[in-house]
Write a protein that holds these residues in place. Structure first.
Motif, mmCIF file in Angstrom:
data_model
loop_
_atom_site.group_PDB
_atom_site.id
_atom_site.type_symbol
_atom_site.label_atom_id
_atom_site.label_comp_id
_atom_site.label_asym_id
_atom_site.label_seq_id
_atom_site.Cartn_x
_atom_site.Cartn_y
_atom_site.Cartn_z
ATOM 1 N N ALA A 266 0.813 -1.215 0.000
ATOM 2 C CA ALA A 266 0.000 0.000 0.000
ATOM 3 C C ALA A 266 0.842 1.258 0.000
ATOM 4 C CB ALA A 266 -0.919 -0.001 1.215
ATOM 5 N N ARG A 267 2.166 1.092 0.112
ATOM 6 C CA ARG A 267 3.006 2.272 0.314
ATOM 7 C C ARG A 267 2.834 3.360 -0.744
ATOM 8 N NH1 ARG A 267 6.814 -0.366 3.879
ATOM 9 N NH2 ARG A 267 5.385 -0.634 5.614
ATOM 10 N N GLU A 268 2.719 2.929 -2.016
ATOM 11 C CA GLU A 268 2.610 3.981 -3.053
ATOM 12 C C GLU A 268 1.170 4.367 -3.331
ATOM 13 O OE1 GLU A 268 3.982 0.678 -5.253
ATOM 14 O OE2 GLU A 268 4.449 0.839 -3.151
ATOM 15 N N LEU A 269 0.233 3.709 -2.660
ATOM 16 C CA LEU A 269 -1.169 3.998 -2.960
ATOM 17 C C LEU A 269 -1.729 5.050 -2.006
ATOM 18 C CD1 LEU A 269 -2.267 0.310 -3.492
ATOM 19 C CD2 LEU A 269 -2.050 2.055 -5.254
ATOM 20 N N PRO A 270 -2.724 5.812 -2.474
ATOM 21 C CA PRO A 270 -3.306 6.805 -1.576
ATOM 22 C C PRO A 270 -4.078 6.122 -0.449
ATOM 23 C CG PRO A 270 -4.584 6.665 -3.603
ATOM 24 C CD PRO A 270 -3.369 5.818 -3.801
ATOM 25 N N GLY A 271 -4.214 6.786 0.658
ATOM 26 C CA GLY A 271 -4.988 6.221 1.760
ATOM 27 C C GLY A 271 -4.335 6.549 3.078
ATOM 28 N N SER A 272 -5.108 6.429 4.146
ATOM 29 C CA SER A 272 -4.602 6.849 5.445
ATOM 30 C C SER A 272 -4.312 5.671 6.354
ATOM 31 C CB SER A 272 -5.645 7.751 6.117
ATOM 32 O OG SER A 272 -6.853 7.043 6.262
ATOM 33 N N GLY A 273 -4.680 4.466 5.945
ATOM 34 C CA GLY A 273 -4.496 3.322 6.830
ATOM 35 C C GLY A 273 -5.542 3.273 7.923
ATOM 36 N N LEU A 274 -6.655 3.964 7.702
ATOM 37 C CA LEU A 274 -7.701 3.948 8.721
ATOM 38 C C LEU A 274 -8.969 3.243 8.232
ATOM 39 C CD1 LEU A 274 -7.325 7.568 10.112
ATOM 40 C CD2 LEU A 274 -6.794 5.460 11.298
ATOM 41 N N GLY A 275 -8.998 2.928 6.942
ATOM 42 C CA GLY A 275 -10.209 2.367 6.335
ATOM 43 C C GLY A 275 -10.690 1.090 6.999
ATOM 44 N N LEU A 276 -9.798 0.109 7.113
ATOM 45 C CA LEU A 276 -10.230 -1.171 7.675
ATOM 46 C C LEU A 276 -10.544 -1.061 9.166
ATOM 47 C CD1 LEU A 276 -8.093 -3.943 5.951
ATOM 48 C CD2 LEU A 276 -10.545 -3.558 5.776
ATOM 49 N N ALA A 277 -9.826 -0.175 9.858
ATOM 50 C CA ALA A 277 -10.125 0.038 11.279
ATOM 51 C C ALA A 277 -11.551 0.567 11.412
ATOM 52 C CB ALA A 277 -9.145 1.033 11.884
ATOM 53 N N LEU A 278 -11.903 1.464 10.500
ATOM 54 C CA LEU A 278 -13.254 2.019 10.480
ATOM 55 C C LEU A 278 -14.290 0.937 10.197
ATOM 56 C CD1 LEU A 278 -12.754 5.415 8.925
ATOM 57 C CD2 LEU A 278 -15.011 4.768 9.592
ATOM 58 N N VAL A 279 -13.982 0.110 9.192
ATOM 59 C CA VAL A 279 -14.911 -0.952 8.825
ATOM 60 C C VAL A 279 -15.143 -1.880 10.015
ATOM 61 C CG1 VAL A 279 -15.276 -2.948 7.336
ATOM 62 C CG2 VAL A 279 -14.217 -0.898 6.404
ATOM 63 N N ARG A 280 -14.052 -2.274 10.656
ATOM 64 C CA ARG A 280 -14.204 -3.198 11.778
ATOM 65 C C ARG A 280 -15.047 -2.580 12.896
ATOM 66 N NH1 ARG A 280 -9.318 -5.522 15.294
ATOM 67 N NH2 ARG A 280 -9.116 -3.296 15.696
ATOM 68 N N ARG A 281 -14.814 -1.295 13.123
ATOM 69 C CA ARG A 281 -15.565 -0.600 14.179
ATOM 70 C C ARG A 281 -17.058 -0.602 13.859
ATOM 71 N NH1 ARG A 281 -15.997 0.095 18.631
ATOM 72 N NH2 ARG A 281 -16.496 2.065 19.601
ATOM 73 N N ILE A 282 -17.378 -0.313 12.599
ATOM 74 C CA ILE A 282 -18.793 -0.257 12.200
ATOM 75 C C ILE A 282 -19.429 -1.644 12.324
ATOM 76 C CG2 ILE A 282 -20.344 0.126 10.243
ATOM 77 C CD1 ILE A 282 -18.367 2.334 9.324
ATOM 78 N N VAL A 283 -18.702 -2.666 11.865
ATOM 79 C CA VAL A 283 -19.242 -4.026 11.947
ATOM 80 C C VAL A 283 -19.450 -4.412 13.405
ATOM 81 C CG1 VAL A 283 -18.754 -6.465 11.490
ATOM 82 C CG2 VAL A 283 -18.291 -4.753 9.734
ATOM 83 N N SER A 284 -18.494 -4.080 14.270
ATOM 84 C CA SER A 284 -18.654 -4.510 15.657
ATOM 85 C C SER A 284 -19.744 -3.703 16.363
ATOM 86 C CB SER A 284 -17.324 -4.498 16.412
ATOM 87 O OG SER A 284 -17.011 -3.197 16.803
ATOM 88 N N LEU A 285 -19.946 -2.441 15.968
ATOM 89 C CA LEU A 285 -21.076 -1.680 16.530
ATOM 90 C C LEU A 285 -22.404 -2.360 16.191
ATOM 91 C CD1 LEU A 285 -20.206 2.075 15.824
ATOM 92 C CD2 LEU A 285 -20.603 1.046 18.052
ATOM 93 N N HIS A 286 -22.427 -3.072 15.062
ATOM 94 C CA HIS A 286 -23.628 -3.799 14.657
ATOM 95 C C HIS A 286 -23.669 -5.204 15.238
ATOM 96 C CE1 HIS A 286 -24.107 -0.622 11.627
ATOM 97 N NE2 HIS A 286 -25.360 -1.013 11.586
ATOM 98 N N GLY A 287 -22.707 -5.540 16.079
ATOM 99 C CA GLY A 287 -22.661 -6.879 16.641
ATOM 100 C C GLY A 287 -22.290 -7.935 15.612
ATOM 101 N N GLY A 288 -21.638 -7.529 14.535
ATOM 102 C CA GLY A 288 -21.285 -8.481 13.480
ATOM 103 C C GLY A 288 -19.851 -8.962 13.592
ATOM 104 N N ARG A 289 -19.447 -9.745 12.607
ATOM 105 C CA ARG A 289 -18.098 -10.323 12.577
ATOM 106 C C ARG A 289 -17.436 -9.988 11.270
ATOM 107 N NH1 ARG A 289 -16.087 -15.537 14.917
ATOM 108 N NH2 ARG A 289 -14.660 -15.378 13.155
ATOM 109 N N ILE A 290 -16.129 -9.825 11.302
ATOM 110 C CA ILE A 290 -15.420 -9.619 10.039
ATOM 111 C C ILE A 290 -14.189 -10.519 10.020
ATOM 112 C CG2 ILE A 290 -14.220 -7.562 10.955
ATOM 113 C CD1 ILE A 290 -14.316 -6.496 8.027
ATOM 114 N N ASP A 291 -14.003 -11.252 8.924
ATOM 115 C CA ASP A 291 -12.847 -12.139 8.778
ATOM 116 C C ASP A 291 -12.219 -11.908 7.417
ATOM 117 O OD1 ASP A 291 -13.425 -13.950 11.138
ATOM 118 O OD2 ASP A 291 -15.282 -14.099 9.979
#
Lengths: 311, 241
Positions: A266-291
């Motif tokens: 991901a080094r040369e790609l745009p992004g902040s490195g926060l996307g998946l952390a956000l996704v996991r947070r949203i899924v867990s707020l819904h009581g869901g699972r992510i693998d």
């Protein structure tokens, strides 16, 4: 696991049954009952019973003790992980805070420079580069703020349709010009019934799935395939976002959900490195699972399970 | 600024000198006369002595912070319009700024042009010397009553079952009536997720609101769609403390 359970069961039950059986046979006189040990007479039936039950009791209590220890250890570990996550979030919030004033000053300075007409052509292009980099910083600060907001978010839950959310997420991902031409293959369960409704925060789920689709597009080439699949098994809706990209290295796998983590790819790609952390947070707020499953040079599948609304 | 016959005076308050310098240069270019203050006490003294038309106030300052300045101003019966510059972006925090008597707020870092637009909008909306809508507990428009403290909306006495985002959209439109508010700005202010959700999220809440209010887009009583621009609250809004 099942083999373990079976042997535990045998160890716990067989000695007790054996004791009971022995005791019964002795009582019926099939085994001589009286054992003479020196000056003492022992009741063999009772001995059978006591021995069998003691062994069983021992096995069961050893097992319970072990379970208790395991639970203690795992809850201590979970607590520590939770503590670390909280520390990290506190740090990120501070960072977010400290970045805002300098960034505001820079944005104001850029606006002031832009409205002055005395800039040379090369100065204008320098300024545009500054603008571009400032926008990147701006994006980082926005993501940090979202993450902090999610910490205290309450969900605006409504009865929502997962297929609609997925279609919207794909559409939004494709609204970025560089991905407008990229195909995303949608395979949503239709037969014999479509994916059931769920009780969730539509907007946050769009953010989560948009992120996953964008990730899949970001890490693949135009010749690769990206697929979004959804099905329900009666209790859970399962969504998979799959791609034929380069895959995630095994040593990076444990960190992909960490805030600000960026893989070597991901080094040369745009992004902040926060996307998946956000996704996991949203899924867990819904009581869901992510693998995540991934194979190097073959691709990656992200699977999200969310419980369905009661019919 | 051809429309302003008299240059309007702004007081800007921030403890960071670099920021203050850039901010004042921006607002001067936009045609305002700018006065500066670097802390809360100086700000209060300047308001009292010079009566600016509007104050742009940073929240986080040493000694007396922006909220305290705002509280003291309002407690002394001074309703000079105030735009707060906040650094804490949670929706709860933002709602609090308005309830404490700010006329509007902007999250740092903000788009410079957005600040100019907000300053102009607040100046346009302000009825001098009266309580700004943003500090009122209830917003009333005909049969519609919004209680901003309990987050409940009632239409002809009947409570409307609104999601909290739909309530947020309605509140924002009413507070900024009759200005047209773009979908992007609603996302920014109510969701705080400008880029990620997509503007359809706003349309869905507007549909929810229209259904609850029995309002029709063709003949709107409350919310009008302006194609390519956004939404605006078309009915008269009054505040009640």
């Amino acid at each position: 696991m099942n083999g373990n359970r079976l042997s535990l069961f045998l160890w716990a039950v067989v000695p007790a049954l054996f004791g009971l059986g022995g005791s019964g046979l002795t009582r019926l006189g099939m085994i001589p009952n009286l054992v003479v040990m020196g000056r003492y007479h022992a009741d063999l039936a009772a001995l059978w019973l006591v021995a069998g039950l003691s062994i069983s009791l021992l096995v069961v209590s050893a097992w319970a003790g072990q379970r208790w220890m395991e639970k203690r250890v795992s809850s201590a570990l979970a607590e520590e992980r939770e503590g670390q996550a909280a520390d990290r979030r506190r740090f990120l919030r501070r960072l977010d805070h400290e970045l805002k004033n300098p960034l505001t000053t820079i944005c104001l300075g850029i606006a002031n420079l832009r409205s002055s007409s005395q800039l040379q052509a090369d100065e204008v292009s320098s300024l545009e580069r500054i603008v571009h980099q400032t926008q990147r910083l701006h994006g980082l600060v926005e993501d940090l703020r979202r993450l902090a907001e999610l910490d205290e978010a309450h969900l605006d839950r409504t009865r929502t349709s997962l297929p609609e959310i997925l279609e919207e997420s794909v559409l939004l991902a494709q609204s970025t010009p560089e991905w407008a031409a990229r195909a995303v293959n949608m395979k949503l369960q239709q037969v014999p019934w479509p994916v059931a409704h769920m009780w969730g925060d539509r907007d946050l789920l769009v953010v989560a799935f948009r992120n996953l689709v964008e990730n899949a597009l970001k890490f693949t080439a135009a010749s690769d395939q990206v697929e979004v699949r959804a099905m329900d098994d009666g209790r859970y809706a399962v969504v998979e976002v799959a791609d034929t990209g380069p895959g995630i290295a095994p040593d990076e796998m444990p960190h992909i959900f960490d805030e600000l983590f960026r893989g070597r790819n991901a080094r040369e790609l745009p992004g902040s490195g926060l996307g998946l952390a956000l996704v996991r947070r949203i899924v867990s707020l819904h009581g869901g699972r992510i693998d995540v499953r991934s194979r190097i040079d073959q691709g990656t599948v992200v699977r999200v399970s969310l419980s369905l609304a009661e019919a | 600024m051809v429309f302003h016959m008299v240059r309007q005076n702004l007081l800007i308050v921030d403890d960071e000198s670099d920021l203050l310098a850039e901010l004042s240069s921006l607002l001067e270019r936009a045609g305002f006369e700018v006065w500066k203050a670097t802390d809360g006490e100086e700000a209060l003294a300047t308001v009292e002595a010079r009566h600016p038309d509007l104050v742009v106030l940073d929240v986080l300052m040493p000694r007396m912070d922006g909220r305290e300045v705002l509280r003291q101003l309002r407690a002394s019966g001074d309703w000079t319009p105030v735009i707060l510059l906040t650094r804490v972006g949670t929706p709860a925090e933002r709602a609090l700024s308005l309830q404490e008597g700010a006329d509007d707020y902007l999250n740092k870092p903000f788009e410079p042009l957005e600040l100019i637009a907000r300053v102009q909008a607040v100046l346009r909306r302000t009825r001098r010397g009266s309580l700004p809508l943003s500090s009122c507990r209830r917003l009333i428009s005909g049969d519609l009553v919004l209680d901003r403290q309990t987050r409940q909306a009632r239409l002809a006495g009947k409570e409307l079952p609104l999601t909290s985002r739909a309530f947020g959209v309605l509140e924002y439109l009413m507070l900024h009536a009759p200005d047209v508010v773009s979908r992007e700005r609603l996302l920014d202010e109510v969701w705080g997720w400008s880029y990620a959700v997509g503007t359809r999220a706003v349309d869905i809440r507007i549909t929810e609101l229209r259904k609850a209010l029995d309002d029709h887009p063709g003949t709107p009583r409350y919310i009008e769609t302006l194609v390519g621009q956004g939404y605006c609250f078309v009915s008269e809004v009054e505040g009640q403390a």
